[in-house]
Design an enzyme around this catalytic site. Sequence first.
Site, short mmCIF file in Angstrom:
data_model
loop_
_atom_site.label_atom_id
_atom_site.label_comp_id
_atom_site.label_asym_id
_atom_site.label_seq_id
_atom_site.Cartn_x
_atom_site.Cartn_y
_atom_site.Cartn_z
N LYS A 145 7.67 7.44 -2.32
CA LYS A 145 6.82 7.90 -1.14
C LYS A 145 6.69 6.85 -0.01
O LYS A 145 6.75 7.33 1.01
CB LYS A 145 5.43 8.07 -1.80
N ASN A 146 6.57 5.53 -0.28
CA ASN A 146 6.20 4.99 0.86
C ASN A 146 7.54 4.10 1.52
O ASN A 146 7.60 3.59 2.65
CB ASN A 146 5.88 3.44 0.03
N ARG A 198 -8.14 -0.66 6.96
CA ARG A 198 -6.65 -0.95 6.95
C ARG A 198 -6.40 -0.72 8.45
O ARG A 198 -5.92 0.30 9.20
CB ARG A 198 -5.89 -0.10 6.25
N ASP A 233 -0.34 -2.26 -5.21
CA ASP A 233 -0.48 -0.73 -5.85
C ASP A 233 0.01 -0.76 -7.07
O ASP A 233 -0.03 0.52 -7.75
CB ASP A 233 0.86 -0.02 -4.91
#
Length: 421
Positions: free
Chosen positions: A22-23, A121, A308
């Site tokens: 995904k990242n 963030r 994560d």
Amino acid sequence: MDKLLITGGQRLSGEVKISGAKNAALPILCAGLLTSGTLELHNVPQLRDVNTILKIINETGVTCTRDKDCVFINGQGLNNPVASYELVKTMRASILTLGPLLARCGEAKVSLPGGCAIGARPVDQHIKGLQAMGAEINIDKGYVIAKTKGKKLVGTRICTDMVTVTGTENLMMAACLAEGETIIENAAREPEVIDLANCLISLGAKISGAGTDVIKIQGVEKLASSNYSVMPDRIETGTYLCAAAMTGGEILLSNTITWTLDSVIEKLSEMGCDIVSDVRNQSLRIKSPQKLKSVNLRTAPYPAFPTDMQAQCMALNCIADGVATIKETIFENRFMHAVELMRLGANIAIDGNIATVRGVENLTAAKVMATDLRASASLVIAALKAEGSTTIERIYHLDRGYENIEEKLTGLGAIVKRISD
């Protein structure tokens, strides 16, 4: 909203295929905005966040089509350099459209992003970097409004105040079409940054140093077409390793890259797991002990232990022998899963950014609520061990980052059922 019902006590065994990262997929999809040609992508995971970024790209006039794990992006029709609040509010990574749109169109209007509530963030590093490249940027009514002073951005030397993955990716993409050379110092070193750089190079970009803290980009006039495959998801890999460890299981993980997970594998080995990597076949095999040993963790930017994976490993420490200290240095609000784990019987004490976890003999099923993407994964892992049937609510967080998780877990022997209200 959908829920997961998980009956614990099943030892996981078998094989699971890891999906595309995904990242890595999200910035690579945004890279399609940089070219008027076609970017053909393979190994793209079917996730809520991917669907969101495809909708954002479509709104700009760029054509996106999908066939299973393949996505085709044709950037010829780009005519609306805007990322609206309605889509951006659900996902922080949508800020990655800012650099490509500004570089390609000379202007961009991108809503300030949303996403998981795991702490501040800020996007100030993105903005400062683009301003250094000659952009005029204002924040108005929740939107970042950016324009180039001349026809194009201008290469420069940028040293970010902090290591930021999306900031590095945004500036790297913007620099591909800038005039002259851009040097990004204090750059993020994550494997996903390398994957994006490799995709951009396949499109015709001139980039060196990806994977180090200094990345150099020589701007080019335009990018062409390319065919590229997204790297496997190292966080999904780590999550299934933890799931196997939690249940005393033995599983094979295929379609993965072993070197991206060295810090996680090291910690799982300290806990007593036997992990064997097969680089040639891109696979990992884990065999777990009947009882895990507690292990201390400290999150930090790559190549250190990833934030994560903090929640998933906290779940393991909940039933391990001994006492573990977990220090979170990346996000200030990333222990929200601890309260939910305590509902399952975990013994956790929180003091600021430090969690002390005392292992208990077993966990007991309860109703719990997912608070963010990786927190939801930790609850799934804990539920696989807990006595009885655990209900996990708000699993839309889970769907943002894990492809077909209930099918994959069921294939390994878990008892998992999705319930739709």
